[in-house]
Design a protein around this motif. Structure first.
Motif, mmCIF file in Angstrom:
data_model
loop_
_atom_site.group_PDB
_atom_site.id
_atom_site.type_symbol
_atom_site.label_atom_id
_atom_site.label_comp_id
_atom_site.label_asym_id
_atom_site.label_seq_id
_atom_site.Cartn_x
_atom_site.Cartn_y
_atom_site.Cartn_z
ATOM 1 N N VAL A 14 0.843 -1.044 -0.063
ATOM 2 C CA VAL A 14 -0.100 0.011 0.103
ATOM 3 C C VAL A 14 0.807 1.066 0.020
ATOM 4 N N ASP A 18 -1.223 6.132 2.057
ATOM 5 C CA ASP A 18 -2.529 5.854 2.423
ATOM 6 C C ASP A 18 -2.520 5.009 3.757
ATOM 7 N N SER A 22 -5.162 5.770 6.693
ATOM 8 C CA SER A 22 -6.051 4.616 7.194
ATOM 9 C C SER A 22 -5.799 4.532 8.482
ATOM 10 N N ALA A 29 -7.689 1.969 2.820
ATOM 11 C CA ALA A 29 -6.473 1.997 2.001
ATOM 12 C C ALA A 29 -6.690 1.275 0.990
ATOM 13 N N CYS A 36 -9.367 -3.136 -0.836
ATOM 14 C CA CYS A 36 -9.527 -2.206 0.061
ATOM 15 C C CYS A 36 -9.783 -2.593 1.223
#
Length: 77
Positions: A14, A18, A22, A29, A36
């Motif tokens: 990731v 993000d 998150s 994310a 997701c």
């Protein structure tokens, strides 16, 4: 190729920005594979035995990134 489900217990790559968003805000994310999820804050090295196996789709995408772009991504659980 099928996108792994969260129940597969894969670690995902990731974007670092993000992960922070998150973790702090509790928002989703998006992994390089398109999965997701809300990051739980666990991070590890590729294939780390104590944390789990890296998503094969994320790993493939990560390996195609240029060195500068790959430095912007990290593995998270």
């Amino acid at each position: 190729m099928t996108v792994p489900k969260p129940s597969d217990n894969y670690l995902h790559y990731v974007k670092k920005s993000d992960i922070v968003r998150s973790t702090v805000e509790g928002t989703e994310a998006t992994a390089l594979c398109g999965e997701c999820f809300v990051a739980c804050g666990l991070t590890g090295a590729q294939g780390s035995a104590e944390l789990g196996e890296v998503c094969p789709i994320c790993l493939g995408e990560y390996l195609t990134l240029s060195p500068g772009r790959s430095a912007q991504s990290k593995v998270v659980a």
